[in-house]
Design a protein around this motif. Structure first.
Motif, PDB file in Angstrom:
ATOM      1  N   LEU A  68      21.482 -19.693  -5.516  1.00 18.08           N
ATOM      2  CA  LEU A  68      21.337 -18.244  -5.460  1.00 18.08           C
ATOM      3  C   LEU A  68      20.852 -17.868  -4.071  1.00 18.08           C
ATOM      4  CD1 LEU A  68      19.608 -17.542  -8.896  1.00 18.08           C
ATOM      5  CD2 LEU A  68      22.042 -17.539  -8.358  1.00 18.08           C
ATOM      6  N   ALA A  69      21.510 -16.924  -3.445  1.00 14.28           N
ATOM      7  CA  ALA A  69      21.159 -16.550  -2.076  1.00 14.28           C
ATOM      8  C   ALA A  69      21.131 -15.036  -1.937  1.00 14.28           C
ATOM      9  CB  ALA A  69      22.158 -17.161  -1.099  1.00 14.28           C
ATOM     10  N   ASP A  70      20.513 -14.594  -0.851  1.00 14.35           N
ATOM     11  CA  ASP A  70      20.490 -13.165  -0.536  1.00 14.35           C
ATOM     12  C   ASP A  70      21.779 -12.792   0.179  1.00 14.35           C
ATOM     13  OD1 ASP A  70      17.877 -12.789  -1.544  1.00 14.35           O
ATOM     14  OD2 ASP A  70      17.031 -13.604   0.312  1.00 14.35           O
ATOM     15  N   PRO A  71      22.343 -11.637  -0.132  1.00 20.95           N
ATOM     16  CA  PRO A  71      23.586 -11.228   0.544  1.00 20.95           C
ATOM     17  C   PRO A  71      23.343 -10.859   1.994  1.00 20.95           C
ATOM     18  CG  PRO A  71      22.785  -9.480  -0.879  1.00 20.95           C
ATOM     19  CD  PRO A  71      21.889 -10.648  -1.125  1.00 20.95           C
ATOM     20  N   ASP A  72      24.382 -10.990   2.800  1.00 24.36           N
ATOM     21  CA  ASP A  72      24.321 -10.581   4.206  1.00 24.36           C
ATOM     22  C   ASP A  72      24.542  -9.073   4.274  1.00 24.36           C
ATOM     23  OD1 ASP A  72      24.608 -10.100   6.893  1.00 24.36           O
ATOM     24  OD2 ASP A  72      25.908 -11.831   7.270  1.00 24.36           O
ATOM     25  N   PRO A  73      23.555  -8.318   4.744  1.00 23.04           N
ATOM     26  CA  PRO A  73      23.709  -6.851   4.772  1.00 23.04           C
ATOM     27  C   PRO A  73      24.834  -6.368   5.672  1.00 23.04           C
ATOM     28  CG  PRO A  73      21.744  -7.560   5.989  1.00 23.04           C
ATOM     29  CD  PRO A  73      22.261  -8.758   5.278  1.00 23.04           C
ATOM     30  N   ALA A  74      25.254  -7.216   6.615  1.00 27.40           N
ATOM     31  CA  ALA A  74      26.315  -6.806   7.543  1.00 27.40           C
ATOM     32  C   ALA A  74      27.700  -7.000   6.950  1.00 27.40           C
ATOM     33  CB  ALA A  74      26.192  -7.595   8.848  1.00 27.40           C
ATOM     34  N   SER A  81      22.514  -8.104  -9.845  1.00 27.66           N
ATOM     35  CA  SER A  81      21.092  -7.780  -9.829  1.00 27.66           C
ATOM     36  C   SER A  81      20.296  -8.857 -10.550  1.00 27.66           C
ATOM     37  CB  SER A  81      20.854  -6.422 -10.492  1.00 27.66           C
ATOM     38  OG  SER A  81      19.474  -6.110 -10.507  1.00 27.66           O
ATOM     39  N   LEU A  82      19.235  -9.329  -9.908  1.00 30.31           N
ATOM     40  CA  LEU A  82      18.348 -10.327 -10.495  1.00 30.31           C
ATOM     41  C   LEU A  82      16.907  -9.912 -10.195  1.00 30.31           C
ATOM     42  CD1 LEU A  82      18.003 -13.054 -11.946  1.00 30.31           C
ATOM     43  CD2 LEU A  82      18.103 -14.164  -9.720  1.00 30.31           C
ATOM     44  N   GLY A  83      16.219  -9.430 -11.229  1.00 34.77           N
ATOM     45  CA  GLY A  83      14.833  -8.994 -11.049  1.00 34.77           C
ATOM     46  C   GLY A  83      14.699  -7.834 -10.091  1.00 34.77           C
ATOM     47  N   GLY A  84      15.700  -6.957 -10.096  1.00 38.87           N
ATOM     48  CA  GLY A  84      15.664  -5.805  -9.208  1.00 38.87           C
ATOM     49  C   GLY A  84      16.159  -6.082  -7.806  1.00 38.87           C
ATOM     50  N   LYS A  85      16.522  -7.312  -7.497  1.00 37.23           N
ATOM     51  CA  LYS A  85      17.034  -7.673  -6.184  1.00 37.23           C
ATOM     52  C   LYS A  85      18.501  -8.100  -6.303  1.00 37.23           C
ATOM     53  CE  LYS A  85      12.594  -9.282  -4.365  1.00 37.23           C
ATOM     54  NZ  LYS A  85      11.855 -10.427  -3.762  1.00 37.23           N
ATOM     55  N   GLN A  86      19.261  -7.823  -5.253  1.00 37.11           N
ATOM     56  CA  GLN A  86      20.661  -8.210  -5.233  1.00 37.11           C
ATOM     57  C   GLN A  86      20.811  -9.652  -4.760  1.00 37.11           C
ATOM     58  OE1 GLN A  86      23.257  -6.233  -6.436  1.00 37.11           O
ATOM     59  NE2 GLN A  86      21.463  -5.072  -7.112  1.00 37.11           N
ATOM     60  N   LYS A  87      21.601 -10.442  -5.505  1.00 45.24           N
ATOM     61  CA  LYS A  87      21.802 -11.842  -5.179  1.00 45.24           C
ATOM     62  C   LYS A  87      23.298 -12.181  -5.199  1.00 45.24           C
ATOM     63  CE  LYS A  87      17.453 -13.302  -4.957  1.00 45.24           C
ATOM     64  NZ  LYS A  87      16.870 -13.995  -3.778  1.00 45.24           N
ATOM     65  N   ILE A  88      23.638 -13.288  -4.556  1.00 45.81           N
ATOM     66  CA  ILE A  88      24.989 -13.817  -4.637  1.00 45.81           C
ATOM     67  C   ILE A  88      24.912 -15.290  -5.030  1.00 45.81           C
ATOM     68  CG2 ILE A  88      25.987 -12.224  -2.950  1.00 45.81           C
ATOM     69  CD1 ILE A  88      25.850 -14.512  -0.896  1.00 45.81           C
ATOM     70  N   VAL A  89      26.001 -15.795  -5.626  1.00 45.36           N
ATOM     71  CA  VAL A  89      26.092 -17.203  -5.998  1.00 45.36           C
ATOM     72  C   VAL A  89      26.946 -17.916  -4.953  1.00 45.36           C
ATOM     73  CG1 VAL A  89      27.052 -18.817  -7.671  1.00 45.36           C
ATOM     74  CG2 VAL A  89      25.761 -16.848  -8.465  1.00 45.36           C
ATOM     75  N   THR A  90      26.431 -19.011  -4.401  1.00 48.32           N
ATOM     76  CA  THR A  90      27.176 -19.786  -3.403  1.00 48.32           C
ATOM     77  C   THR A  90      27.248 -21.242  -3.847  1.00 48.32           C
ATOM     78  OG1 THR A  90      25.179 -20.237  -2.097  1.00 48.32           O
ATOM     79  CG2 THR A  90      26.465 -18.285  -1.515  1.00 48.32           C
ATOM     80  N   VAL A  91      28.380 -21.873  -3.642  1.00 43.51           N
ATOM     81  CA  VAL A  91      28.552 -23.275  -4.021  1.00 43.51           C
ATOM     82  C   VAL A  91      27.924 -24.170  -2.960  1.00 43.51           C
ATOM     83  CG1 VAL A  91      30.798 -23.526  -2.876  1.00 43.51           C
ATOM     84  CG2 VAL A  91      30.242 -24.970  -4.856  1.00 43.51           C
ATOM     85  N   ASN A  92      27.353 -25.268  -3.392  1.00 49.50           N
ATOM     86  CA  ASN A  92      26.772 -26.227  -2.452  1.00 49.50           C
ATOM     87  C   ASN A  92      27.841 -26.840  -1.560  1.00 49.50           C
ATOM     88  OD1 ASN A  92      24.340 -25.742  -3.677  1.00 49.50           O
ATOM     89  ND2 ASN A  92      24.030 -27.828  -4.436  1.00 49.50           N
ATOM     90  N   ASP A  93      27.415 -27.304  -0.400  1.00 45.27           N
ATOM     91  CA  ASP A  93      28.338 -28.018   0.485  1.00 45.27           C
ATOM     92  C   ASP A  93      28.844 -29.285  -0.209  1.00 45.27           C
ATOM     93  OD1 ASP A  93      27.944 -26.146   2.439  1.00 45.27           O
ATOM     94  OD2 ASP A  93      26.341 -27.273   3.438  1.00 45.27           O
ATOM     95  N   LYS A  94      30.089 -29.633   0.064  1.00 40.96           N
ATOM     96  CA  LYS A  94      30.721 -30.828  -0.509  1.00 40.96           C
ATOM     97  C   LYS A  94      30.675 -30.817  -2.037  1.00 40.96           C
ATOM     98  CE  LYS A  94      29.621 -33.645   3.546  1.00 40.96           C
ATOM     99  NZ  LYS A  94      28.949 -34.873   4.045  1.00 40.96           N
ATOM    100  N   ASN A  95      30.861 -29.625  -2.606  1.00 37.30           N
ATOM    101  CA  ASN A  95      30.905 -29.487  -4.063  1.00 37.30           C
ATOM    102  C   ASN A  95      32.161 -28.756  -4.510  1.00 37.30           C
ATOM    103  OD1 ASN A  95      28.082 -29.693  -6.098  1.00 37.30           O
ATOM    104  ND2 ASN A  95      28.083 -30.492  -4.020  1.00 37.30           N
ATOM    105  N   THR A  96      33.196 -28.798  -3.676  1.00 40.01           N
ATOM    106  CA  THR A  96      34.418 -28.059  -3.968  1.00 40.01           C
ATOM    107  C   THR A  96      35.534 -29.008  -4.379  1.00 40.01           C
ATOM    108  OG1 THR A  96      33.804 -26.382  -2.330  1.00 40.01           O
ATOM    109  CG2 THR A  96      36.093 -26.451  -3.019  1.00 40.01           C
TER     110      THR A  96
END
Length: 505
Positions: A68-74, A81-96
């Protein structure tokens, strides 16, 4: 020598030409296992006829983990929404890894017999490194020894990005042109946040080169499928850095974590080979109860898993297209363009390409490298809305169905004519061969593969001294045959003209 009655039988009819299979893909990529009856199947093209056979020999999906990571505002990104904060899901490196779910999409869209070429396995591994060298020349040397495959699909290779275009897809095109019996189905990179369609398409067109373009077709964009069910996603798909106790707000969920987490940590400290059968069974029960307990007490947990599942369901379209090629070939024939057909097990394309946006993808005046778009239409669903090869400016090889139909005709007649190698190169053999070819092409014309109101308008077969051969050709042992065919082409652009007329009464 002895008096009596003797019977001598003579063949009265020429040999018949039989149409070869046209939609037998070979999938090249990474599998969980590669073993059957104690023998390794790695780097051995293996024929399967069902998804059950695939899982039996090559195992299941790679167990990818997500953070779980914070989105890039740019950058404009899809967040939750997670606990009132915006989050994104990102896959780990070498997990594709896309191979397993692409096979699922293939069979969901009507796939049949296929070949699997496992270049490496990932069972017991936490990471999967997709390497360019795994798709090297040795792979194509192996495929040269297999006659049956007619399509080449490499869903895992696209994870390499531009390297895939320049160093892998170009080899696929060269291989198909050398074999003259295969056709490549290609993916474009996934359009990620911060990029646009033009950037993705330009990178592909610049990387794919200019050689043997008529032996491949590219599809865009990626697909939001439903092939991965909710039952296959759990807390085990979350990275160790994701602290559920800290992010889940529900008090009941915290009680579940406090109850089961110590047991999970106990098992996690042991290597898999050190666990007894009873311990493995107990671990599975703990994991199942932990997962079910969190689902029952925490909507937040369920929402996070749905986000993870959505990421797992984002797949390149090549697997689905291989299935659709099979469906169209079986229901209509290889001469029907594999377009204006719906894609099964898919919710939507990952990018909504408009009518105007498709114009420069379908027709490229500079290079002719057409990109076939998969589009969503209201009230209809997700359709394949393009049927061109990468050689989109060629009058000969512009359309996929024309290229693949001629491959089928060439290979069918090549196999049928093999029986006449070393036969006397005289008129009797020429008539027999010509009759065989005319019969085969007449049957294709009756089925609608060739254009013309009569057979003589649909094809022409010429063989003989003075027609296709000189006396020197015969002395050199050559029997030259010329075959011309008028293959049906799709009505890609239908123009209806309306005009008002004067009132007549």
């Amino acid at each position: 020598m002895t008096p009596g009655v003797y019977i001598e039988e003579k063949n009265a009819f020429p040999s018949s030409a039989v149409a070869v299979e046209t939609a037998v893909p070979v999938f090249i990529g990474y599998t969980e296992t590669a073993e059957w009856n104690g023998k390794s199947l790695q780097n051995k093209p293996t024929r399967i006829t069902s998804f059950a056979e695939y899982t039996e020999r090559f195992g299941g999906a790679f167990h990818a983990r997500f953070k779980l990571a914070d989105p890039d505002p740019a950058i404009k990104q899809e967040t939750f929404s997670l606990g009132g904060k915006q989050k994104i899901v990102t896959v780990n490196d070498k997990n594709t890894a896309y191979m397993f779910n692409s096979i699922r999409l293939f069979y969901a869209n009507g796939g049949g017999p296929a070949y699997i070429l496992s270049i490496d396995t990932y069972k017991g591994k936490d990471e999967l490194e997709i390497k360019q060298d795994d798709f090297g020349d040795s792979v194509f040397e192996l495929l040269k020894k297999e006659f049956e495959p007619t399509l080449v699909v490499m869903p895992d290779a696209i994870a390499l990005g531009d390297v895939c275009y320049k160093n892998i897809y170009t080899k696929v095109l060269q291989h198909c042109a050398f074999m003259q019996s295969r056709f490549g189905i290609f993916d474009l990179k996934q359009q990620v946040a911060g990029t646009d369609t033009n950037t993705v398409v330009t990178e592909f067109r610049e990387g794919i080169g200019m050689q043997s373009l008529n032996y491949g077709a590219a599809y865009y964009p990626w697909l939001n499928s439903g092939i991965v069910p909710p039952s296959e996603v759990s807390f085990e798909n979350l990275d160790a850095s994701v602290d559920l106790n800290a992010i889940l707000p529900e008090e009941e969920a915290k009680k579940v974590i406090a109850k089961f987490k110590p047991d999970l940590d106990k098992f996690a400290g042991k290597k898999e080979e050190e666990k007894t059968a009873e311990e493995k069974k107990e671990e599975e029960n703990v994991k199942r109860n932990y997962h079910q307990g969190l689902k029952a007490t925490s909507p937040t947990y369920t929402h996070i898993l749905e986000e993870v599942r959505a990421k797992l369901n984002e797949l390149p379209p090549s697997g689905a297209m291989a299935g659709l090629y099979t469906t169209v070939d079986n229901s209509r024939g290889v001469w029907k363009a594999p377009a204006n057909v719906s894609v099964s097990a898919v919710n939507s394309p990952s990018v909504n390409v408009s009518h105007e946006g498709q114009e420069t993808l379908n027709v490229d005046a500079i290079s002719g490298k057409s990109i076939n778009v998969i589009r969503s239409f209201p009230g209809i669903g997700t359709l394949v809305w393009g049927g061109r090869t990468l050689d989109g400016n060629s009058q000969d090889w512009r359309y996929i169905n024309v290229r693949r139909t001629l491959i089928m005709i060439e290979q069918s007649l090549k196999l049928a004519t093999r029986a006449y190698v070393f036969e006397p190169n005289d008129a009797n053999t020429w008539v027999t061969v010509k009759s065989m070819m005319v019969n085969f092409l007449t049957n294709l014309w009756k089925q609608g593969a060739l254009a013309g109101s009569a057979p003589e308008q649909a094809f022409d077969v010429q063989v003989g001294l003075g027609a296709t051969m000189t006396p020197t050709d015969i002395l050199d042992g050559k029997m030259l045959i010329t075959v011309k065919v008028a293959i049906v082409r799709p009505a890609e652009f239908i123009v209806i003209t309306f005009q008002q007329k004067m009132q007549e009464s």
